[in-house]
Motif scaffolding. Sequence first.
Motif, PDB file in Angstrom:
ATOM      1  N   LEU A  68       0.804  -1.222   0.000  1.00 59.07           N
ATOM      2  CA  LEU A  68       0.000   0.000   0.000  1.00 59.07           C
ATOM      3  C   LEU A  68       0.839   1.275   0.000  1.00 59.07           C
ATOM      4  O   LEU A  68       0.577   2.185  -0.803  1.00 59.07           O
ATOM      5  CB  LEU A  68      -0.951  -0.018   1.205  1.00 59.07           C
ATOM      6  CG  LEU A  68      -2.182  -0.930   1.075  1.00 59.07           C
ATOM      7  CD1 LEU A  68      -2.998  -0.909   2.350  1.00 59.07           C
ATOM      8  CD2 LEU A  68      -3.040  -0.495  -0.112  1.00 59.07           C
ATOM      9  N   PRO A  69       1.871   1.400   0.862  1.00 60.23           N
ATOM     10  CA  PRO A  69       2.687   2.633   0.801  1.00 60.23           C
ATOM     11  C   PRO A  69       3.368   2.816  -0.547  1.00 60.23           C
ATOM     12  O   PRO A  69       3.505   3.951  -1.031  1.00 60.23           O
ATOM     13  CB  PRO A  69       3.709   2.425   1.928  1.00 60.23           C
ATOM     14  CG  PRO A  69       3.084   1.432   2.850  1.00 60.23           C
ATOM     15  CD  PRO A  69       2.286   0.525   1.973  1.00 60.23           C
ATOM     16  N   VAL A  70       3.793   1.708  -1.163  1.00 59.75           N
ATOM     17  CA  VAL A  70       4.459   1.808  -2.471  1.00 59.75           C
ATOM     18  C   VAL A  70       3.487   2.338  -3.517  1.00 59.75           C
ATOM     19  O   VAL A  70       3.823   3.200  -4.336  1.00 59.75           O
ATOM     20  CB  VAL A  70       5.011   0.429  -2.890  1.00 59.75           C
ATOM     21  CG1 VAL A  70       5.633   0.508  -4.277  1.00 59.75           C
ATOM     22  CG2 VAL A  70       6.037  -0.056  -1.871  1.00 59.75           C
ATOM     23  N   ILE A  71       2.248   1.827  -3.482  1.00 62.16           N
ATOM     24  CA  ILE A  71       1.244   2.280  -4.449  1.00 62.16           C
ATOM     25  C   ILE A  71       0.912   3.743  -4.228  1.00 62.16           C
ATOM     26  O   ILE A  71       0.767   4.521  -5.177  1.00 62.16           O
ATOM     27  CB  ILE A  71      -0.018   1.405  -4.332  1.00 62.16           C
ATOM     28  CG1 ILE A  71       0.311  -0.049  -4.732  1.00 62.16           C
ATOM     29  CG2 ILE A  71      -1.147   1.957  -5.194  1.00 62.16           C
ATOM     30  CD1 ILE A  71      -0.838  -1.010  -4.515  1.00 62.16           C
ATOM     31  N   TRP A  72       0.806   4.143  -2.956  1.00 62.67           N
ATOM     32  CA  TRP A  72       0.490   5.545  -2.662  1.00 62.67           C
ATOM     33  C   TRP A  72       1.604   6.483  -3.108  1.00 62.67           C
ATOM     34  O   TRP A  72       1.357   7.620  -3.511  1.00 62.67           O
ATOM     35  CB  TRP A  72       0.244   5.709  -1.166  1.00 62.67           C
ATOM     36  CG  TRP A  72      -1.053   5.127  -0.710  1.00 62.67           C
ATOM     37  CD1 TRP A  72      -2.197   4.966  -1.453  1.00 62.67           C
ATOM     38  CD2 TRP A  72      -1.364   4.606   0.601  1.00 62.67           C
ATOM     39  NE1 TRP A  72      -3.185   4.372  -0.705  1.00 62.67           N
ATOM     40  CE2 TRP A  72      -2.721   4.144   0.566  1.00 62.67           C
ATOM     41  CE3 TRP A  72      -0.655   4.489   1.780  1.00 62.67           C
ATOM     42  CZ2 TRP A  72      -3.337   3.585   1.673  1.00 62.67           C
ATOM     43  CZ3 TRP A  72      -1.286   3.932   2.890  1.00 62.67           C
ATOM     44  CH2 TRP A  72      -2.607   3.491   2.835  1.00 62.67           C
ATOM     45  N   LEU A  73       2.861   6.009  -3.028  1.00 61.41           N
ATOM     46  CA  LEU A  73       3.997   6.861  -3.385  1.00 61.41           C
ATOM     47  C   LEU A  73       4.277   6.883  -4.881  1.00 61.41           C
ATOM     48  O   LEU A  73       5.057   7.711  -5.356  1.00 61.41           O
ATOM     49  CB  LEU A  73       5.252   6.383  -2.638  1.00 61.41           C
ATOM     50  CG  LEU A  73       5.231   6.580  -1.108  1.00 61.41           C
ATOM     51  CD1 LEU A  73       6.467   5.943  -0.483  1.00 61.41           C
ATOM     52  CD2 LEU A  73       5.150   8.056  -0.738  1.00 61.41           C
ATOM     53  N   MET A  74       3.677   5.958  -5.641  1.00 64.69           N
ATOM     54  CA  MET A  74       3.919   5.920  -7.086  1.00 64.69           C
ATOM     55  C   MET A  74       3.319   7.159  -7.738  1.00 64.69           C
ATOM     56  O   MET A  74       2.219   7.589  -7.381  1.00 64.69           O
ATOM     57  CB  MET A  74       3.299   4.665  -7.707  1.00 64.69           C
ATOM     58  CG  MET A  74       4.035   3.379  -7.388  1.00 64.69           C
ATOM     59  SD  MET A  74       3.228   1.941  -8.122  1.00 64.69           S
ATOM     60  CE  MET A  74       3.351   2.354  -9.869  1.00 64.69           C
ATOM     61  N   PRO A  75       4.019   7.763  -8.718  1.00 66.18           N
ATOM     62  CA  PRO A  75       3.465   8.945  -9.399  1.00 66.18           C
ATOM     63  C   PRO A  75       2.216   8.583 -10.184  1.00 66.18           C
ATOM     64  O   PRO A  75       2.165   7.564 -10.863  1.00 66.18           O
ATOM     65  CB  PRO A  75       4.606   9.377 -10.337  1.00 66.18           C
ATOM     66  CG  PRO A  75       5.437   8.141 -10.514  1.00 66.18           C
ATOM     67  CD  PRO A  75       5.336   7.384  -9.224  1.00 66.18           C
ATOM     68  N   GLN A  76       1.213   9.400 -10.066  1.00 67.07           N
ATOM     69  CA  GLN A  76      -0.039   9.169 -10.771  1.00 67.07           C
ATOM     70  C   GLN A  76       0.084   9.639 -12.215  1.00 67.07           C
ATOM     71  O   GLN A  76       0.841  10.557 -12.525  1.00 67.07           O
ATOM     72  CB  GLN A  76      -1.181   9.918 -10.073  1.00 67.07           C
ATOM     73  CG  GLN A  76      -1.421   9.457  -8.650  1.00 67.07           C
ATOM     74  CD  GLN A  76      -1.788   7.995  -8.575  1.00 67.07           C
ATOM     75  OE1 GLN A  76      -2.599   7.511  -9.372  1.00 67.07           O
ATOM     76  NE2 GLN A  76      -1.180   7.273  -7.639  1.00 67.07           N
ATOM     77  N   PRO A  77      -0.678   9.004 -13.147  1.00 68.84           N
ATOM     78  CA  PRO A  77      -0.631   9.440 -14.546  1.00 68.84           C
ATOM     79  C   PRO A  77      -1.021  10.901 -14.673  1.00 68.84           C
ATOM     80  O   PRO A  77      -1.981  11.363 -14.047  1.00 68.84           O
ATOM     81  CB  PRO A  77      -1.673   8.523 -15.224  1.00 68.84           C
ATOM     82  CG  PRO A  77      -1.793   7.339 -14.324  1.00 68.84           C
ATOM     83  CD  PRO A  77      -1.542   7.845 -12.934  1.00 68.84           C
ATOM     84  N   ASN A  78      -0.260  11.600 -15.466  1.00 62.09           N
ATOM     85  CA  ASN A  78      -0.510  13.024 -15.656  1.00 62.09           C
ATOM     86  C   ASN A  78      -1.669  13.220 -16.627  1.00 62.09           C
ATOM     87  O   ASN A  78      -1.588  12.831 -17.793  1.00 62.09           O
ATOM     88  CB  ASN A  78       0.748  13.708 -16.202  1.00 62.09           C
ATOM     89  CG  ASN A  78       0.612  15.216 -16.201  1.00 62.09           C
ATOM     90  OD1 ASN A  78      -0.443  15.748 -15.878  1.00 62.09           O
ATOM     91  ND2 ASN A  78       1.684  15.902 -16.565  1.00 62.09           N
ATOM     92  N   LYS A  79      -2.755  13.790 -16.108  1.00 60.16           N
ATOM     93  CA  LYS A  79      -3.902  14.018 -16.971  1.00 60.16           C
ATOM     94  C   LYS A  79      -3.637  15.124 -17.977  1.00 60.16           C
ATOM     95  O   LYS A  79      -4.334  15.237 -18.974  1.00 60.16           O
ATOM     96  CB  LYS A  79      -5.129  14.363 -16.119  1.00 60.16           C
ATOM     97  CG  LYS A  79      -5.571  13.223 -15.208  1.00 60.16           C
ATOM     98  CD  LYS A  79      -6.805  13.610 -14.404  1.00 60.16           C
ATOM     99  CE  LYS A  79      -7.233  12.454 -13.505  1.00 60.16           C
ATOM    100  NZ  LYS A  79      -8.436  12.827 -12.681  1.00 60.16           N
TER     101      LYS A  79
END
Length: 239
Positions: A68-79
């Motif tokens: 979960l922390p890894v997923i939260w820290l991953m950069p989100q796709p830039n809209k």
Amino acid sequence: MTSSMTPDPQRPTDSQQLAGNDSQPSATAPENGDDRVLPQITEKQAQRINAPARNMVISMVVMVLLLLPVIWLMPQPNKNPYRPSVDLPLVAYEASDQAGYPVAAAQQQGWHYNYARWVTGQADGISYWSTGQVTPTNHFIELIQATNTNPTWIAQTVGNAVPEGRVNVASLEWEVRSLVDPDHKSKVTTFYIGEVKGTTLIFKGEAEASEFQALIEATVSYMDSPSSTVAPTPSSGIR
């Protein structure tokens, strides 16, 4: 003296004993063939049996908590993906000054420039204005503008694309050519070739015909009254 023995009426004879033995059920045989003895396990044995399943569930929970922390820290796709910043008025003004004619630099709502440059130093001696625009549907159209061109230069510029016909756009006639990618047969590049204000214009891309038409119309309209290629003024934004 002959004596006779009278059998004891209460004592069974041998034959009666044999018959009686055969008629009595065995003490060790089960009365019902479906009866089974169920094994009995102790509480410790039950715990040992359930331990692997319990450990597996615990391991999965720990793994999820670690991910979960890894997923939260991953950069989100830039809209809003990165778009190169092109100072079109400045680049068009400088290119027009070198070209000796107003270069085509039309701007449309929903379109954006990827690049704009003046290309020189070609072996054939023909310098040209080149721009790339992304359409509202994320297709790409390249524009090439030059003077003193010839059929050989045009054929080389379009990669010997095959002529498909002629169309009328913005009250001008345009030759349409197409080029099929030999490695990807479904990839077809379309070219619109025409003459505007004494210059050769080539539009190249894989966009829809309506998008080519929109850009051609905007370009022809712009060439009637260029705005990004005039001399700098305090309000023009050109430095």
